[in-house]
Scaffold this active site. Structure first.
Site, PDB file in Angstrom:
ATOM      1  N   ASP A  56     -35.529  -8.612  14.467  1.00 55.29           N
ATOM      2  CA  ASP A  56     -36.427  -7.448  14.538  1.00 55.29           C
ATOM      3  C   ASP A  56     -36.989  -7.231  15.936  1.00 55.29           C
ATOM      4  OD1 ASP A  56     -36.122  -7.221  11.726  1.00 55.29           O
ATOM      5  OD2 ASP A  56     -37.596  -8.815  11.505  1.00 55.29           O
TER       6      ASP A  56
ATOM      7  N   LYS B 184     -33.220  -4.519  18.749  1.00 47.68           N
ATOM      8  CA  LYS B 184     -31.886  -4.525  19.375  1.00 47.68           C
ATOM      9  C   LYS B 184     -31.137  -3.209  19.173  1.00 47.68           C
ATOM     10  CE  LYS B 184     -30.921  -8.145  16.830  1.00 47.68           C
ATOM     11  NZ  LYS B 184     -32.221  -8.508  16.289  1.00 47.68           N
TER      12      LYS B 184
ATOM     13  N   GLY C 266     -31.149  -4.988   9.902  1.00 45.60           N
ATOM     14  CA  GLY C 266     -31.588  -3.609   9.762  1.00 45.60           C
ATOM     15  C   GLY C 266     -31.901  -3.091  11.158  1.00 45.60           C
TER      16      GLY C 266
END
Ligand code: IMP
Length: 444
Positions: A16, A19, A43
């Protein structure tokens, strides 16, 4: 002869780090973006033209025309989730045929892998990892046990026979763990409905161009084109170098790009390490600089720290420099990229962990196990910049307190910070004048 090398971009914390956005920003400089590990536990959030997209398996270069997006052999594929991602992209089939390439060697996450993930986590009770429950661990387990099914295996006449045998084995195992699978819902669906949708997704996945990632990536490099390998999760979730057992089931570090794409170590060029200006972690496991109560809540609200895959609130804490330095070391990071600097905008002061105190001994290396309650982070406190970064148009115009924060990080880890991200949108990005990253990318 000088060999053309692939650059790698990966996370230096617990995932998280932002990226996806950075890959999206760098993609115009690359011909190919390739994912090398992980699966739909990831995600990657991209925001542009007022719209937000969350990618789980599809590489973050997908929105750039002409970019070849590769899902490498090291990735695990869930056809149900890829199908949903393709719906979200809403791209004409002809465009997808020219921009998305899946490695036939990539392993499939079966619906029963997700069932097993839930069964194992349930069995662990208080010791649960906090898995995203996407079937990642069980799918990689079957890969290593040599019992898994790959995308190419779907072409075999015996595919359904093998699928059913594996599924039966998974159910047997889940039952042995006393797991009540009858009430299990997968993405809101009962198992049988999910499985049906999974097979529909598989047909769509099979229709996408199939490649051997090692050949495709190396040939693209041989032609002189630029390749970016996109990591998922983060270094501190690496199966070998993360806080085991609270880790994911793949190698998230630079070496993972070699095995997950078929790239020789001599073909790795620049390594871009992405880190947040503070730290977050989803799921269980040690987190030395974790904040609690009001302080944690404030950071969580300011940074909107809720999981993009599971929606879970993320644990929040201060930047941990010994951990960052460790991540820089195992990845061979050559350029740093700091994200979410804007989240700290209104703070009066900012703490940074510079060492740990373990039973009265000061240590500046991340210990092998950080579970010990006797580990205390030692902080340095810096003044906050208390300035809205919205109007800052260049790296050099950043508030002096933020520049001092950056200098401190650079001094500690001995790698330059070339880019700072100041918001979720593609446009909210500042690159340092004369930064190595610019020179490299301009030389294309
Ligand atoms: P799994 O990979 O879904 O089994 O999850 C293992 C651990 O890694 C859990 O603590 C998850 O919360 C964490 N994790 C997995 N993928 C991500 C990610 O993309 N971002 C952040 N944490 C992740």
């Amino acid at each position: 002869m000088e060999t053309n090398k692939a650059d790698v971009l990966l996370g230096l914390q617990w995932g998280d780090e932002g990226k996806g956005k950075i890959v999206d920003v760098l993609t115009p400089h690359y011909k190919m973006v390739a994912r090398f590990q992980g699966g739909p536990n990831a995600g990657h959030t991209l925001v542009f033209e007022g719209k937000k997209y969350i990618l789980h398996t599809i590489p973050s270069g997908i929105f750039h025309q002409g970019c070849l997006n590769v899902v490498g052999n090291g990735v695990v594929l869930d056809p149900f989730i890829i199908n949903r991602e393709l719906d979200q992209l809403d791209m004409p089939v002809e465009v997808l045929q020219e921009s998305l390439f899946i490695c036939g060697k990539a392993h499939l996450i079966l619906p029963s892998h997700r069932l097993l993930d839930a069964a194992f986590e349930n069995k662990k009770g208080n010791l649960r990892i906090g898995s995203t429950l996407k079937g990642i661990g069980p799918a990689y387990t079957d890969k290593v046990a040599r019992t898994g099914l790959r995308l190419i295996d779907t072409a075999s006449d015996r595919f359904m026979e093998k699928y059913n045998a594996l599924k039966t084995e998974h159910f047997r195992l889940a039952e042995s763990l006393a797991f009540d699978h009858k009430s299990l819902q997968l993405d809101g669906l009962p198992f049988d409905d999910y499985e049906e949708a999974w097979f529909r997704g598989l047909e769509r996945l099979k229709a996408l161009p199939r490649v051997q990632s090692e050949v495709f990536v190396n040939e693209t490099l041989d032609k002189g084109a630029r390749v970016l390998a996109e990591g998922a999760q983060g270094t501190l979730l690496d199966i070998d170098f993360g806080s085991y057992p609270y880790v994911t089931s793949s190698n998230t570090i630079t070496a993972g790009a070699c095995v997950g794409l078929g790239l020789a170590p001599t073909r790795i060029g620049e390594v871009f390490g992405v880190f947040k200006a503070y730290c977050t972690r989803v799921g269980s496991g040690p987190f030395p600089t974790e904040l609690h109560g009001k302080e944690a809540e404030r950071l969580r609200d300011l940074g909107n720290e809720f999981g993009s895959t599971t929606g879970r609130p993320r644990r929040c804490g201060w930047l941990d420099l010994p951990a960052l330095k460790y991540a820089v070391m195992v990845n061979g990071v050559s350029r740093l990229i700091m994200t979410k600097a804007d989240v700290l905008n209104e703070l009066e002061s900012i703490k940074v962990c510079v060492a740990y105190d373990i039973r009265g001994q000061q240590q500046s290396l991340l210990p092998l196990t950080t579970e010990s309650e006797e580990l205390k982070p030692l902080y340095k406190e810096l003044p906050g910049w208390q300035t809205d970064l919205e109007d800052v148009k260049s790296f050099e115009q950043l508030p002096p307190q933020l520049l001092a924060y950056v200098s401190m990080i650079e001094d500690f880890v001995q790698v330059p910070v070339d880019i700072i991200s100041t918001g979720a949108d593609r446009k909210q990005i500042l690159t340092r004048k004369g930064a190595g990253i610019l020179q490299r990318l301009a030389a294309i």
